[in-house]
Design a protein around this motif. Structure first.
Motif, PDB file in Angstrom:
ATOM      1  N   GLY A 277      41.428 -35.610 -17.228  1.00  0.00           N
ATOM      2  CA  GLY A 277      41.061 -34.302 -17.483  1.00  0.00           C
ATOM      3  C   GLY A 277      40.628 -33.645 -16.138  1.00  0.00           C
ATOM      4  O   GLY A 277      39.529 -32.362 -16.252  1.00  0.00           O
ATOM      5  N   ARG A 278      40.325 -34.206 -14.397  1.00  0.00           N
ATOM      6  CA  ARG A 278      39.661 -34.140 -13.872  1.00  0.00           C
ATOM      7  C   ARG A 278      40.405 -32.241 -13.139  1.00  0.00           C
ATOM      8  O   ARG A 278      40.623 -31.248 -12.425  1.00  0.00           O
ATOM      9  N   GLN A 279      41.854 -32.456 -13.734  1.00  0.00           N
ATOM     10  CA  GLN A 279      42.431 -31.662 -13.652  1.00  0.00           C
ATOM     11  C   GLN A 279      41.600 -29.799 -13.708  1.00  0.00           C
ATOM     12  O   GLN A 279      42.424 -29.055 -13.398  1.00  0.00           O
ATOM     13  N   TYR A 280      41.084 -29.713 -14.868  1.00  0.00           N
ATOM     14  CA  TYR A 280      40.718 -28.938 -15.071  1.00  0.00           C
ATOM     15  C   TYR A 280      39.148 -28.247 -14.736  1.00  0.00           C
ATOM     16  O   TYR A 280      38.699 -27.470 -15.506  1.00  0.00           O
ATOM     17  N   ARG A 281      39.207 -29.151 -13.545  1.00  0.00           N
ATOM     18  CA  ARG A 281      37.508 -28.783 -13.221  1.00  0.00           C
ATOM     19  C   ARG A 281      37.034 -27.082 -12.918  1.00  0.00           C
ATOM     20  O   ARG A 281      36.055 -26.518 -13.196  1.00  0.00           O
ATOM     21  N   GLY A 282      38.958 -26.479 -12.368  1.00  0.00           N
ATOM     22  CA  GLY A 282      38.789 -25.545 -12.563  1.00  0.00           C
ATOM     23  C   GLY A 282      37.702 -23.998 -13.924  1.00  0.00           C
ATOM     24  O   GLY A 282      36.910 -23.014 -13.753  1.00  0.00           O
ATOM     25  N   VAL A 283      39.171 -24.535 -14.417  1.00  0.00           N
ATOM     26  CA  VAL A 283      38.177 -24.509 -16.066  1.00  0.00           C
ATOM     27  C   VAL A 283      37.296 -24.584 -16.464  1.00  0.00           C
ATOM     28  O   VAL A 283      36.334 -23.447 -17.345  1.00  0.00           O
ATOM     29  N   LEU A 284      36.797 -25.226 -16.207  1.00  0.00           N
ATOM     30  CA  LEU A 284      35.522 -25.977 -16.175  1.00  0.00           C
ATOM     31  C   LEU A 284      34.169 -25.145 -16.315  1.00  0.00           C
ATOM     32  O   LEU A 284      33.640 -25.308 -16.478  1.00  0.00           O
ATOM     33  N   ASN A 285      33.515 -24.939 -15.602  1.00  0.00           N
ATOM     34  CA  ASN A 285      33.240 -24.026 -14.476  1.00  0.00           C
ATOM     35  C   ASN A 285      33.343 -22.801 -14.440  1.00  0.00           C
ATOM     36  O   ASN A 285      32.499 -22.288 -13.182  1.00  0.00           O
ATOM     37  N   ASP A 286      34.537 -22.684 -14.049  1.00  0.00           N
ATOM     38  CA  ASP A 286      34.649 -20.497 -14.508  1.00  0.00           C
ATOM     39  C   ASP A 286      33.705 -19.828 -15.566  1.00  0.00           C
ATOM     40  O   ASP A 286      33.372 -20.052 -16.876  1.00  0.00           O
ATOM     41  N   GLU A 287      32.516 -19.542 -15.067  1.00  0.00           N
ATOM     42  CA  GLU A 287      31.596 -17.995 -16.295  1.00  0.00           C
ATOM     43  C   GLU A 287      31.500 -17.846 -16.796  1.00  0.00           C
ATOM     44  O   GLU A 287      31.372 -17.350 -18.271  1.00  0.00           O
ATOM     45  N   THR A 288      33.088 -16.776 -16.279  1.00  0.00           N
ATOM     46  CA  THR A 288      33.776 -16.229 -17.457  1.00  0.00           C
ATOM     47  C   THR A 288      34.126 -16.782 -18.138  1.00  0.00           C
ATOM     48  O   THR A 288      33.964 -16.042 -20.200  1.00  0.00           O
ATOM     49  N   ILE A 289      34.847 -17.421 -18.660  1.00  0.00           N
ATOM     50  CA  ILE A 289      35.451 -18.125 -19.829  1.00  0.00           C
ATOM     51  C   ILE A 289      34.406 -18.865 -20.363  1.00  0.00           C
ATOM     52  O   ILE A 289      34.383 -19.091 -21.641  1.00  0.00           O
ATOM     53  N   SER A 290      33.138 -19.510 -19.968  1.00  0.00           N
ATOM     54  CA  SER A 290      32.525 -20.799 -21.044  1.00  0.00           C
ATOM     55  C   SER A 290      31.202 -19.827 -21.347  1.00  0.00           C
ATOM     56  O   SER A 290      30.770 -20.144 -22.079  1.00  0.00           O
TER      57      SER A 290
ATOM     58  N   ARG B 114      37.463 -45.542 -26.796  1.00  0.00           N
ATOM     59  CA  ARG B 114      36.971 -45.007 -26.013  1.00  0.00           C
ATOM     60  C   ARG B 114      36.702 -44.097 -24.898  1.00  0.00           C
ATOM     61  O   ARG B 114      37.802 -44.360 -24.046  1.00  0.00           O
ATOM     62  N   VAL B 115      37.209 -43.036 -25.997  1.00  0.00           N
ATOM     63  CA  VAL B 115      37.732 -41.550 -25.338  1.00  0.00           C
ATOM     64  C   VAL B 115      36.159 -41.079 -24.448  1.00  0.00           C
ATOM     65  O   VAL B 115      35.403 -40.597 -24.771  1.00  0.00           O
ATOM     66  N   TYR B 116      36.950 -40.544 -22.869  1.00  0.00           N
ATOM     67  CA  TYR B 116      36.166 -39.903 -22.334  1.00  0.00           C
ATOM     68  C   TYR B 116      36.166 -38.701 -22.159  1.00  0.00           C
ATOM     69  O   TYR B 116      37.271 -38.347 -22.132  1.00  0.00           O
ATOM     70  N   PHE B 117      35.441 -38.006 -22.734  1.00  0.00           N
ATOM     71  CA  PHE B 117      35.749 -36.534 -21.913  1.00  0.00           C
ATOM     72  C   PHE B 117      34.236 -35.421 -21.425  1.00  0.00           C
ATOM     73  O   PHE B 117      33.794 -36.043 -21.473  1.00  0.00           O
ATOM     74  N   GLU B 118      34.967 -34.308 -20.959  1.00  0.00           N
ATOM     75  CA  GLU B 118      33.948 -33.450 -20.390  1.00  0.00           C
ATOM     76  C   GLU B 118      33.967 -32.268 -20.423  1.00  0.00           C
ATOM     77  O   GLU B 118      34.779 -31.385 -21.615  1.00  0.00           O
ATOM     78  N   GLU B 119      32.654 -31.654 -20.988  1.00  0.00           N
ATOM     79  CA  GLU B 119      32.587 -30.172 -21.427  1.00  0.00           C
ATOM     80  C   GLU B 119      32.003 -29.034 -21.022  1.00  0.00           C
ATOM     81  O   GLU B 119      31.225 -29.814 -20.062  1.00  0.00           O
ATOM     82  N   ALA B 120      32.205 -27.631 -21.181  1.00  0.00           N
ATOM     83  CA  ALA B 120      31.156 -26.749 -20.881  1.00  0.00           C
ATOM     84  C   ALA B 120      31.293 -25.914 -21.337  1.00  0.00           C
ATOM     85  O   ALA B 120      32.408 -25.303 -21.669  1.00  0.00           O
TER      86      ALA B 120
ATOM     87  N   GLU C 217      27.251 -28.628 -11.291  1.00  0.00           N
ATOM     88  CA  GLU C 217      28.213 -27.789 -11.897  1.00  0.00           C
ATOM     89  C   GLU C 217      27.159 -27.543 -12.949  1.00  0.00           C
ATOM     90  O   GLU C 217      27.333 -29.171 -13.527  1.00  0.00           O
ATOM     91  N   PRO C 218      28.136 -27.220 -14.517  1.00  0.00           N
ATOM     92  CA  PRO C 218      27.676 -27.089 -15.351  1.00  0.00           C
ATOM     93  C   PRO C 218      28.107 -28.258 -16.612  1.00  0.00           C
ATOM     94  O   PRO C 218      28.225 -28.424 -17.633  1.00  0.00           O
ATOM     95  N   ILE C 219      28.902 -28.681 -16.549  1.00  0.00           N
ATOM     96  CA  ILE C 219      29.541 -29.916 -16.359  1.00  0.00           C
ATOM     97  C   ILE C 219      29.367 -31.141 -16.966  1.00  0.00           C
ATOM     98  O   ILE C 219      28.506 -32.064 -16.277  1.00  0.00           O
ATOM     99  N   VAL C 220      29.327 -31.828 -18.147  1.00  0.00           N
ATOM    100  CA  VAL C 220      28.650 -32.385 -19.302  1.00  0.00           C
ATOM    101  C   VAL C 220      30.187 -33.372 -19.723  1.00  0.00           C
ATOM    102  O   VAL C 220      31.144 -33.731 -20.231  1.00  0.00           O
TER     103      VAL C 220
END
Length: 286
Positions: free
Chosen positions: A46-59, A24-30, A7-10
């Protein structure tokens, strides 16, 4: 050997000094482009946003960033947390979001939040409009009257994670795919002791914005409201009441979705979110 797709999420950690304490704050981005900060619901992460993070149209047009609030997910509580009761307040929540954006040098980001995140989005609109390009409230109401005893969310006689998941299970839309329904509930089963209860201090007590939302000026910062139709914690009528009070707010009720639209049915939610983000991206930035 076949290579499994990545997945493109880092994911990364941020050391954030805030109000005299270190977090100490954890974040994911794409993605890349316009910053889009995503705020999770009470007791989750933040795992709730896995669909948004993985959407190529949005990213392609947005740098999507989902961070775990302190005490949540992979973000640790600050040193000394064992000597205090966690209670989320309006002022702390609002200021922490701004501090996180500043720490990543995000210029006028878009902020999207759900439930407590949707509530704090309304406060950002009322108090910090000029800092943001646009604001998106999911399941956003100005107030909710307490409708159950939150003491059971952190009680010696019950399993904390299971009772938290049980409380929210009825808020998931009836058409949600089983795999997403149970992943949404799993996030609640994993919450830290007392965290969901502490978040609800903001949602049910300290975050009453009924007298504040009338000051929101959408000419300074557009406000978009998206609410699932199956939700008794933030009903469509409560979101529509916000929209009726805030001139210029955009309001849409999402058929078939519940209180966790981005998590319980990501594909269906994205059908509603993509047009909103396109409108934001196409709008001239001031």
């Amino acid at each position: 050997m076949t290579t499994a797709p990545l997945e493109p999420i880092v994911g990364r950690y941020l050391s954030l000094a805030f109000e005299g304490r270190s977090y100490r704050v954890y974040f994911e981005e794409a993605g890349e482009g316009i910053p889009l900060i995503c705020l999770h619901t009470a007791g989750a992460d933040g795992r709730q946003y896995r669909g948004v993070l993985n959407d190529e149209t949005i990213s392609r047009r947005f740098r999507v960033i989902a961070f775990d609030m302190p005490w949540h997910g992979k973000s640790s509580p600050p040193a000394g947390f064992e000597r205090e009761e966690y209670r989320l307040t309006r002022d702390f929540y609002t200021a922490f979001i701004a501090a996180f954006a500043d720490a990543l040098s995000l210029h006028r980001p878009v902020v999207m939040g759900c439930s407590i995140g949707g509530r704090v989005v309304l406060n950002l609109a009322a108090t910090h409009a000029d800092r943001f390009r646009a604001l998106i409230g999911l399941q956003a109401s100005a107030h909710v009257a307490p409708y159950y005893d939150t003491d059971w969310l952190h009680h010696a006689d019950v399993h904390g994670g299971e009772v938290c998941a049980g409380i929210v299970s009825g808020l998931v839309g009836p058409d949600a795919p089983s795999v997403h329904r149970w992943e949404t509930l799993w996030h609640y089963m994993q919450g830290g002791p007392g965290v969901f209860k502490g978040d609800l201090h903001f949602y049910k007590v300290d975050g009453d914005l009924r007298e504040r939302i009338a000051t929101i000026d959408t000419s300074r910062c557009p406000l978009y409201l998206l609410t699932g139709e199956y939700d008794y914690s933030c009903s469509p009528a409560e979101t529509e009441e916000v929209a009726a009070t805030v001139a210029g707010a955009s309001c849409s009720i999402m058929p078939g979705l519940g209180h966790f639209p981005m998590s319980e049915d990501p594909d269906r939610f994205l059908e509603h979110l993509r047009p909103v983000l396109t409108a934001i991206a196409d709008r001239p930035s001031g």
